[in-house]
Design an enzyme around this catalytic site. Structure first.
Site, PDB file in Angstrom:
ATOM      1  CD  GLU A   1      -2.954  -0.843   2.276  1.00  0.00           C
ATOM      2  OE1 GLU A   1      -3.191  -0.450   2.816  1.00  0.00           O
ATOM      3  OE2 GLU A   1      -4.265  -1.730   1.740  1.00  0.00           O
TER       4      GLU A   1
ATOM      5  CD  GLU B   1      -5.329  -5.460   2.213  1.00  0.00           C
ATOM      6  OE1 GLU B   1      -5.506  -4.411   2.988  1.00  0.00           O
ATOM      7  OE2 GLU B   1      -3.773  -5.418   3.046  1.00  0.00           O
TER       8      GLU B   1
END
Ligand SMILES: *[C@@H]1O[C@H](CO)[C@@H](O)[C@H](O)[C@H]1NC(C)=O
Ligand SMILES: *[C@@H]1O[C@H](CO)[C@@H](O)[C@H](O)[C@H]1NC(C)=O
Ligand SMILES: *[C@@H]1O[C@H](CO)[C@@H](O)[C@H](O)[C@H]1NC(C)=O
Ligand SMILES: *[C@@H]1O[C@H](CO)[C@@H](O)[C@H](O)[C@H]1NC(C)=O
Ligand SMILES: *[C@@H]1O[C@H](CO)[C@@H](O)[C@H](O)[C@H]1NC(C)=O
Ligand SMILES: *[C@@H]1O[C@H](CO)[C@@H](O)[C@H](O)[C@H]1NC(C)=O
Ligand SMILES: *[C@@H]1O[C@H](CO)[C@@H](O)[C@H](O)[C@H]1NC(C)=O
Ligand SMILES: *[C@@H]1O[C@H](CO)[C@@H](O)[C@H](O)[C@H]1NC(C)=O
Ligand SMILES: *[C@@H]1O[C@H](CO)[C@@H](O)[C@H](O)[C@H]1NC(C)=O
Length: 886
Positions: free
Chosen positions: A462, A558
């Site tokens: 991320e 995710e």
């Protein structure tokens, strides 16, 4: 303690008996541990860490109890020194090279032998080797590893970095964390996370030993296999075995390297001349007759012993051996143009077969690594496979897992997407930091690349999206941080990875856009673009029953929603007074801002809250509701991704992976996990077993009331089958009617087989949506296949009519081994029937199910020895209506 001699007895004709003569003096075992001002001295076990040593010595209580994560912060703030004595013989000291090998020091330490400093550590992911030839003496020697506080070190590094800020500085207050984890190469979540506590341990967390040798020892073996001839599918294989040597202070040395697969009757040898500049040696040869390794659900996981042996030409001859279990498989990550869509595909082909990846993300299984043994890993990973998954992503804020983790994945057929350990932060890019990272990458890639389970690398978690979306206030200086980003992940991490020829696909971040991110300077305009790469998706305010809110990405790596772990699990770390959703305990454990409120909001859209007036019971009921709500959200979202695997809708779709956040928990707290700390399956994990079933019938209704029922198949066969859509009334255990659709030659992975107005399906049998629900099942006739029966709700449970309070009885009997049969009898249809075996570890065959028949049998697989009487005593059965008082 004498030299450890490992005897490898090989039975086949080709094999020789190899003796590992490289001498190892294991320094594991009993050490002494002292704090900074020497007010505390306790015995300690190595490998191990400070907290578990203090617990064992009764200096502290359970660190997971209530708010002890914060109460014990002094431990992380102190500095701790491990020390012990060991002895060396004259023969051992006569070796040309004597090295101290520290497989893992967590993290900042100074290592001293016989009063002389021999080295320092600053990266927990790196193996340190120190030359101790000149400091050892015959007889008793002493060693100490003096750690300094990781939290103080991180703070001082941050302070010293004056040129510009490298955010985030501190975790959000709600996490009760420690600041600046990005300034230290240590498990990032050990400074706190939105699902975990901050303990920032100090530990000798891996083996520590002394090695003596004259010529050289094998340090690493990297074996990779690719199809010998790309035109053929996989056989024969070309295997490349690279052996990395440690030469110590030698300038040169000669010997023979032999690589052998005894079961395959393959053995190759070569003479090697090692020098300071040539410390590795590669051999490539053909393997004809190996069976192919497949992910779970697609075939077997044959593993072949590979022995690599080095024999020096010195006199007396010296030898060193390394063995591993190798699986032959081929991995491709396909990113190519997609018809009728802009962007690129993103899917994995294993042994030339495209595979829809079904998995869950992995986080560290404990805040104290020394408590994670092979049994715990096996239990968690077996649970993953038992829920019809075959993949996990080792997330970038934890650790590169221990060898046992990958060995178990190899054996169980679990594909591992391995992140490099950088997560949710900007990182400093000073020279020393980068060189430490390079060493880390090289070591970890060499350690993990031979595992058939490992199929991909990602440079970070991320950080591309964090930079693009200005999570940490970097926008005002975007180009500076972008430059640092490229320096760290592209020019350092991926460069080092590519040099190692690990032969596996890699991505620059997760989520990322693959080649499109590269085109856009490695920080794409929209790293979450559904047309490229993988996507992380969270949307707490939205109603998860409305599947139109979900993206249609190429790959969902995710996504998720929180729930609370069971009362039994929480009870071990709490006490009366803690047991309500708004207690200070429940606030303290919730590390995700507004997490408890978000769960209640999601619940109240579709369920009435519990009406219990007993506070504890109300807490238990609400935990149950959070688990139902969570399980449903993942069911809706995951089925949505699976339905999209062969279709393009408005240019989006062809989703080829659903890897939800998150498989496991680090402690007893609300989180996105499907398995609680301790191994207990939440309702979600039971649901996962169904929504990831190899064959599934899954429905979606559009806003015009048209229902599409899809058949989703991972089955590698073309089959004729039948789709059964059945209408039920909540107030009866007899189906109202079934709509049957026969189909032939199904060869797709996901396709709507029945498309019809819901009102037509209900027709005259069900007057009112609220009083009915549907079930879907697909069965294959040739070959015989059956999906789970998949319920489809036509209204929220708060609006549903006719659900009665059931009376459910049970009867336990023993099957074989530790498996028990539970016969259930119910006088009414019961949603979300929940079985619990209080105090007995194990799992049920199904749980949280809709019981719409009078009788039903489920199994309990106990993970420990128990009896029919004990299980009968421990078992409770409840269902939705039990949480409402009459
Ligand atoms: C390995 O070294 C030991 C000790 O020097 C020796 O006894 C043994 O024969 C060697 N093994 C082989 C296969 O050469
Ligand atoms: C020594 O360290 C312990 C643990 O950090 C602390 O509680 C204690 O106050 C210290 N004692 C002195 C005299 O500084
Ligand atoms: C850590 O120790 C320093 C002194 O070395 C002290 O000033 C600080 O308050 C301590 N922090 C915590 C959280 O205990
Ligand atoms: C190396 O391989 C050759 C040919 O297979 C064999 O004759 C020889 O014995 C091997 N040498 C060693 C040291 O294993
Ligand atoms: C085998 O691997 C090594 C190390 O990565 C590499 O240098 C070499 O080119 C590879 N050999 C072949 C034939 O692929
Ligand atoms: C409240 O509920 C808990 C959990 O079911 C139970 O153990 C307890 O006895 C109940 N308390 C009262 C006063 O009924
Ligand atoms: C369809 O499913 C319902 C409910 O499970 C069952 O009662 C019925 O027998 C099934 N119909 C066929 C033709 O299998
Ligand atoms: C029961 O346990 C034995 C020994 O572990 C095993 O061989 C056998 O397959 C088990 N039986 C079943 C039905 O699982
Ligand atoms: C269960 O019982 C068997 C046979 O009595 C024993 O061998 C085994 O070790 C026990 N397992 C556990 C987990 O206690």
């Amino acid at each position: 303690m004498g030299p450890r001699v490992v005897l490898l007895a090989l039975s086949l004709a080709l094999s020789v008996q190899w003796t590992d003569a490289e001498t190892r003096i294991d320094l594991g075992g009993k050490w002494s541990l002292t704090n900074g001002n020497k007010s505390i001295t306790v015995p300690a076990t190595v490998p191990g860490g400070v907290y578990t040593a203090l617990m064992a010595a009764d200096e502290i209580g359970n660190p997971y109890m209530e708010s002890n994560d914060v109460n014990y912060r002094w431990v992380a703030n102190d500095s701790w020194t491990y020390s012990r004595d060991f002895s060396m013989t004259k023969e051992q000291l006569a070796s040309k090279n004597i090295l101290l090998i520290c497989e893992g020091l967590d993290t900042i330490s100074t290592v001293t032998v016989n009063g002389k400093t021999i080295g320092k550590s600053e990266n927990m992911f790196v193996r340190y080797e120190f030359d101790v030839k000149n400091v050892l003496i015959e007889g008793t020697n002493s060693i100490s590893v003096a750690f300094s506080s990781a939290m103080k070190y991180a703070l001082s590094k941050w302070k010293a970095h004056t040129a510009y800020d490298v955010p985030p500085d501190c975790p959000p207050d709600v996490q009760h964390g420690i600041c600046h984890p990005n300034f230290i190469r240590k498990e990032q979540s050990s400074f706190g996370w939105d699902w975990g506590p901050a303990f920032a341990p100090q530990a000798i967390w891996k083996d520590i030993r002394i090695e003596t040798f004259d010529c050289a020892v094998i340090r690493d073996v990297v074996a990779t296999a690719v199809p010998w001839n790309k035109k053929f599918q996989v056989q024969p294989w070309a295997i490349n075995i690279t052996t990395y040597f440690e030469l110590g202070s030698n300038t040169g040395c000669k010997g023979t390297v032999t690589a052998e697969f005894p079961e395959l009757h393959v053995s190759h040898n070569a003479t090697v001349v090692l020098t300071k500049r040539q410390t590795s040696f590669s051999m490539t040869f053909q393997v004809q007759n190996a069976d192919t390794w497949w992910p779970a659900g697609f075939g077997a996981q044959p593993l072949y012993d590979l022995y690599v042996h080095f024999q020096s030409s010195d006199r007396p001859a010296e030898n060193s051996t390394k063995s591993l279990k190798f699986g032959f498989r081929n991995v491709e990550l396909v990113q190519e143009e997609v018809p009728n869509s802009k962007g690129l595909s993103f899917y994995f082909k294993i042994n030339t077969r495209p595979i829809f990846i079904k998995g869950a993300n992995w986080i560290p299984a404990d805040a104290f690594q020394e408590r994670i043994d092979r049994d715990r890993l096996t239990n968690l990973l077996q649970s993953l496979v038992d829920a019809n998954m075959h993949a996990t992503r080792v997330w970038g804020g934890g650790v590169y897992e221990q060898d046992a983790f990958y060995e178990i994945c190899d054996r169980l057929g679990i594909m591992v997407w391995q992140d490099f350990q950088f997560a949710c932060a900007m990182y400093p890019v000073g020279e020393a930091f980068l060189s430490s990272v390079t060493e880390e990458v090289v070591q970890q890639v060499r350690r993990l690349s031979s595992h058939p389970s490992v199929i991909a690398w990602s440079a970070n978690n991320e950080n591309e999206v964090a930079l693009r979306q200005n999570w940490y206030g970097t926008a005002k200086n975007f180009s500076l941080y972008q430059k640092d980003y490229v320096t760290l992940y592209i020019d350092t991490v991926l460069k080092a990875l590519n040099k190692e020829n690990s032969n596996l696909p890699s991505v620059s971040s997760s989520p990322s856009n693959g080649p499109e991110s590269q085109k856009e300077g490695w920080v794409a305009k929209d790293p979450g673009d559904p047309h490229y790469g993988d996507v992380h998706y969270y949307n707490y305010p939205a109603d998860c029953w409305d599947v139109s809110v979900f993206p249609k990405p190429r790959f969902a790596s995710e996504y998720g929603y929180q729930s609370w772990p069971s009362f039994d699990t929480l009870e071990t770390v709490s006490q009366m007074g803690d047991w309500s959703l708004n207690s200070s305990f429940s606030q303290h454990r919730q590390h995700h801002a507004d997490g408890n409120e978000q769960m209640m909001t999601q619940i109240k859209r579709h369920f009435k809250d519990s009406t219990s007036t007993n506070t504890t019971q109300k807490f238990i009921n609400r935990i149950y509701l959070t688990q139902i709500s969570q399980a449903l959200c993942y069911k809706f979202e995951t089925e949505h991704y699976r339905r999209l695997q062969s279709s393009i809708v408005n240019g989006e779709g062809m989703t080829m992976g659903a890897v939800y956040w998150q498989l496991n928990d680090i402690w007893q707290a609300p989180s996105w996990a499907s398995i609680e700390y301790g191994g207990k399956w939440k309702m979600l994990h039971y649901f996962a077993k169904d929504f990831f079933a190899p064959l599934l019938a899954s429905g979606v209704e559009d806003d015009k009331g048209t229902l599409s029922v899809y058949v989703i198949s991972d089955v590698d066969r073309i089959f004729d089958g039948m789709l059964n859509v059945t209408v039920w009334s909540w107030d009866s255990q007899t189906p109202l009617q079934s709509v049957i659709k026969m189909f032939k030659q199904f060869n797709k992975s996901a396709e709507p087989v029945l498309v019809r107005k819901t009102s037509e399906i209900l027709s005259t049998h069900c007057a009112k949506r609220q009083s009915c629900y549907l079930t879907f099942q697909v069965t294959g006739i040739q070959p015989q296949l059956a999906s789970p029966i998949n319920p489809f709700f036509l209204s929220s449970f708060s609006d549903a009519e006719g659900i009665k309070k059931p009376n459910i009885e049970f009867d336990v009997s023993k099957n074989v081994n530790n498996t028990f049969s539970i016969q259930l009898t119910s006088d009414a249809t019961a949603p979300f029937v929940w079985l619990e075996a209080h105090g007995i570890r194990g799992r049920f065959s199904n749980n949280g199910f809709l019981m719409n028949q009078r009788k039903r049998v489920e199994l309990f697989h106990a993970w420990e020895n128990t009896t029919v009487d004990a299980l009968t005593e421990a078992l409770t059965v409840s269902s939705l209506m039990d949480i409402y008082q009459d």
